[in-house]
Motif scaffolding. Structure first.
Motif, mmCIF file in Angstrom:
data_model
loop_
_atom_site.group_PDB
_atom_site.id
_atom_site.type_symbol
_atom_site.label_atom_id
_atom_site.label_comp_id
_atom_site.label_asym_id
_atom_site.label_seq_id
_atom_site.Cartn_x
_atom_site.Cartn_y
_atom_site.Cartn_z
ATOM 1 N N ILE A 229 -3.497 13.321 42.752
ATOM 2 C CA ILE A 229 -4.351 12.152 42.490
ATOM 3 C C ILE A 229 -5.818 12.590 42.443
ATOM 4 N N ALA A 230 -6.188 13.483 43.381
ATOM 5 C CA ALA A 230 -7.578 13.978 43.425
ATOM 6 C C ALA A 230 -7.917 14.731 42.142
ATOM 7 N N ILE A 231 -7.014 15.596 41.695
ATOM 8 C CA ILE A 231 -7.283 16.381 40.487
ATOM 9 C C ILE A 231 -7.296 15.478 39.250
ATOM 10 N N GLY A 232 -6.393 14.495 39.225
ATOM 11 C CA GLY A 232 -6.402 13.534 38.113
ATOM 12 C C GLY A 232 -7.726 12.781 38.043
ATOM 13 N N ALA A 233 -8.221 12.360 39.222
ATOM 14 C CA ALA A 233 -9.513 11.662 39.263
ATOM 15 C C ALA A 233 -10.624 12.602 38.802
ATOM 16 N N GLY A 234 -10.547 13.855 39.243
ATOM 17 C CA GLY A 234 -11.545 14.848 38.828
ATOM 18 C C GLY A 234 -11.511 15.080 37.327
ATOM 19 N N ALA A 235 -10.299 15.102 36.774
ATOM 20 C CA ALA A 235 -10.156 15.309 35.327
ATOM 21 C C ALA A 235 -10.826 14.175 34.555
ATOM 22 N N SER A 236 -10.650 12.948 35.047
ATOM 23 C CA SER A 236 -11.290 11.826 34.351
ATOM 24 C C SER A 236 -12.809 11.930 34.471
ATOM 25 N N GLY A 237 -13.281 12.481 35.591
ATOM 26 C CA GLY A 237 -14.722 12.719 35.756
ATOM 27 C C GLY A 237 -15.230 13.726 34.741
ATOM 28 N N ALA A 238 -14.445 14.786 34.517
ATOM 29 C CA ALA A 238 -14.832 15.812 33.545
ATOM 30 C C ALA A 238 -14.866 15.225 32.130
ATOM 31 N N LEU A 239 -13.878 14.379 31.817
ATOM 32 C CA LEU A 239 -13.844 13.752 30.490
ATOM 33 C C LEU A 239 -15.023 12.790 30.315
ATOM 34 N N ASN A 240 -15.367 12.108 31.413
ATOM 35 C CA ASN A 240 -16.529 11.209 31.376
ATOM 36 C C ASN A 240 -17.818 12.016 31.125
ATOM 37 N N MET A 241 -17.942 13.158 31.784
ATOM 38 C CA MET A 241 -19.145 13.987 31.595
ATOM 39 C C MET A 241 -19.195 14.558 30.177
ATOM 40 N N TRP A 242 -18.025 14.872 29.628
ATOM 41 C CA TRP A 242 -17.965 15.358 28.249
ATOM 42 C C TRP A 242 -18.509 14.294 27.296
ATOM 43 N N TYR A 243 -18.037 13.051 27.475
ATOM 44 C CA TYR A 243 -18.421 12.004 26.535
ATOM 45 C C TYR A 243 -19.869 11.547 26.739
ATOM 46 N N ASP A 244 -20.294 11.531 28.010
ATOM 47 C CA ASP A 244 -21.617 10.970 28.328
ATOM 48 C C ASP A 244 -22.730 12.010 28.399
ATOM 49 N N SER A 245 -22.492 13.222 27.930
ATOM 50 C CA SER A 245 -23.499 14.286 28.119
ATOM 51 C C SER A 245 -24.845 13.931 27.477
ATOM 52 N N ASP A 246 -24.813 13.152 26.384
ATOM 53 C CA ASP A 246 -26.073 12.786 25.727
ATOM 54 C C ASP A 246 -26.948 11.908 26.615
ATOM 55 N N ILE A 247 -26.327 10.908 27.255
ATOM 56 C CA ILE A 247 -27.131 10.024 28.113
ATOM 57 C C ILE A 247 -27.397 10.657 29.478
ATOM 58 N N ASP A 248 -26.469 11.519 29.933
ATOM 59 C CA ASP A 248 -26.687 12.214 31.214
ATOM 60 C C ASP A 248 -27.961 13.059 31.163
ATOM 61 N N ALA A 249 -28.251 13.622 29.978
ATOM 62 C CA ALA A 249 -29.418 14.497 29.836
ATOM 63 C C ALA A 249 -30.726 13.730 30.005
ATOM 64 N N VAL A 250 -30.687 12.422 29.746
ATOM 65 C CA VAL A 250 -31.916 11.621 29.795
ATOM 66 C C VAL A 250 -32.146 11.010 31.178
ATOM 67 N N MET A 251 -31.061 10.619 31.854
ATOM 68 C CA MET A 251 -31.226 9.935 33.146
ATOM 69 C C MET A 251 -31.503 10.942 34.271
ATOM 70 N N THR A 252 -32.487 10.604 35.135
ATOM 71 C CA THR A 252 -32.873 11.537 36.203
ATOM 72 C C THR A 252 -31.707 11.816 37.155
ATOM 73 N N ARG A 253 -30.893 10.764 37.407
ATOM 74 C CA ARG A 253 -29.783 10.887 38.354
ATOM 75 C C ARG A 253 -28.730 11.895 37.884
ATOM 76 N N THR A 254 -28.621 12.067 36.556
ATOM 77 C CA THR A 254 -27.515 12.875 36.021
ATOM 78 C C THR A 254 -27.967 14.104 35.228
ATOM 79 N N ALA A 255 -29.294 14.298 35.110
ATOM 80 C CA ALA A 255 -29.805 15.378 34.243
ATOM 81 C C ALA A 255 -29.397 16.776 34.706
ATOM 82 N N LYS A 256 -29.069 16.913 36.008
ATOM 83 C CA LYS A 256 -28.718 18.241 36.512
ATOM 84 C C LYS A 256 -27.216 18.532 36.457
#
Lengths: 320, 59
Positions: free
Chosen positions: A70-97
């Motif tokens: 369950i933990a790895i499945g949740a982590g996998a969805s996190g990785a997929l979220n970061m893949w899709y959201d990388s454009d907005i993550d780069a702009v927001m201070t909370r997620t730029a790193k």
């Protein structure tokens, strides 16, 4: 294709060119960061609660492996979220790193990593526990990566209300691992996290609204305004307090949980009320920050007491 | 992202190569570790699920 193109070239040059484009500098720790370990902690904790309070017996080793899946499945969805959201993550201070915007991991690496982990976690849970829990895990990953990240997040201020379902599934999966069923009790566990999510995220969105606005994410404060968000936070909190008490009322947890959930539920409403009283133009937004911090404590405490109430008597019986 | 690219471009090719090789080696070790863990998990889970019945099978 790349190999064909390099035929006939100087060997060293071709190796250098290949390495420029194909060999990544990403370290294992960067991949681990893609799993969103902070979110994973909460997922693991609530899944353990579902697994522990579910009626029935499960071999401890199988329980441990199921939680890992369950933990790895949740982590996998996190990785997929970061893949899709990388454009907005780069702009927001909370997620730029995060690993992708900071250039440590490429988008395609994150995508493959997320898909591979999704497959292995679902498959292993299906084989080890049962295919109902594996199906629920698959649906959770799909819901978070596709329904929430790709669709809701950028299109509606109700994004985290509906998307909150993804975070609410883990205790239901834990329950299904033991019972191979979805029952009213596991739906109540789901409802606690589902109703908890809007006040939790909107409290954050209130004092981080600038961040979300800069990338065009339609969070409630940016779309409906701070006052409307504060009203809705209070409404959801008033709904959450009795739902948090339901497990005791329905009789599948004990008195300790009943007392803790009643006290913390009242405290949640109090913090939401303070947030509601806050001036909408407040620059520091201390009440919203306090509500956000308390909401995390609330959920950990509720599910922590559930676990302790069932686990403590067993441990005492075993060792005393 | 740009900073990393600039740093890579400024570093000597040998340094970049060494960095990439080191990262690649670390990833290989991590993948090896994960695969070994996966095999052990399936092995242990089989025993936990079947117990002594693991020996009961048509020969």
């Amino acid at each position: 294709m790349k190999t064909e193109l390099t035929i006939g070239m100087n060997m060293n040059t071709s190796i250098e060119k290949e390495s420029d484009f194909t060999v990544s500098t990403a370290m294992p720790a960067d991949y681990f960061e893609l799993l969103k370990p902070g979110v994973m902690r909460l997922v693991v904790f609530t899944a353990i609660a579902g697994l522990v309070i579910a009626p029935g017996q499960l071999h401890p080793v199988l329980a441990l492996i199921s939680i890992l899946c369950i933990a790895i499945g949740a982590g996998a969805s996190g990785a997929l979220n970061m893949w899709y959201d990388s454009d907005i993550d780069a702009v927001m201070t909370r997620t730029a790193k995060r690993p992708i915007p900071s250039g440590r991991v490429s988008r395609s690496e994150a995508l493959v990593f997320g898909l591979v982990l999704s497959f292995f976690s679902i498959f292993t849970l299906g084989v080890i526990a049962n295919w109902l829990s594996a199906g629920l895990l698959a649906f959770t990953i799909f819901f978070y990566a596709v329904v929430y990240s790709m669709w809701l997040k950028r299109s509606t201020p109700q994004n985290i209300v509906i998307g909150g379902a993804a975070g609410a599934f883990p205790p239901m999966i834990g329950w299904a691992v033991v019972t191979n069923s979805v029952t009213i009790e596991s739906l109540v566990l789901f409802a606690i996290i589902f109703i908890w999510t809007p006040p939790h995220f909107w409290a954050l969105a209130l004092f981080k609204s600038g961040d979300y606005a800069s990338v065009g994410i339609p969070m409630m404060p940016n779309v409906a305004g701070n006052r409307s968000t504060q009203n809705q936070i209070l409404a959801y909190s008033l709904l959450l307090a009795p739902i948090g008490f339901l497990p005791y009322w329905m009789g599948f947890v004990g008195l300790t949980y009943g007392v803790v959930s009643a006290v913390l539920g009242a405290a949640f409403v109090w913090f939401a009320f303070r947030c509601w009283q806050m001036d909408s133009d407040d620059k520091i937004m201390k009440p919203a920050k306090r509500l956000f911090a308390f909401s995390i404590l609330y959920l950990f405490a509720l599910f922590g007491v559930m676990i302790l109430e069932v686990a403590a008597p067993n441990l005492i019986a075993r060792f005393v | 992202m740009n900073e990393t690219v600039k740093k890579d471009a400024m570093a000597a090719p040998d340094d970049v190569d060494a960095k990439r090789k080191k990262a690649q080696r670390s990833r290989n070790v991590a993948i090896g570790f994960c695969l070994a863990a996966f095999v052990i998990i399936l092995y242990v889970a089989t025993w936990a699920k079947l117990g002594a019945n693991v020996m009961v099978r048509p020969l």
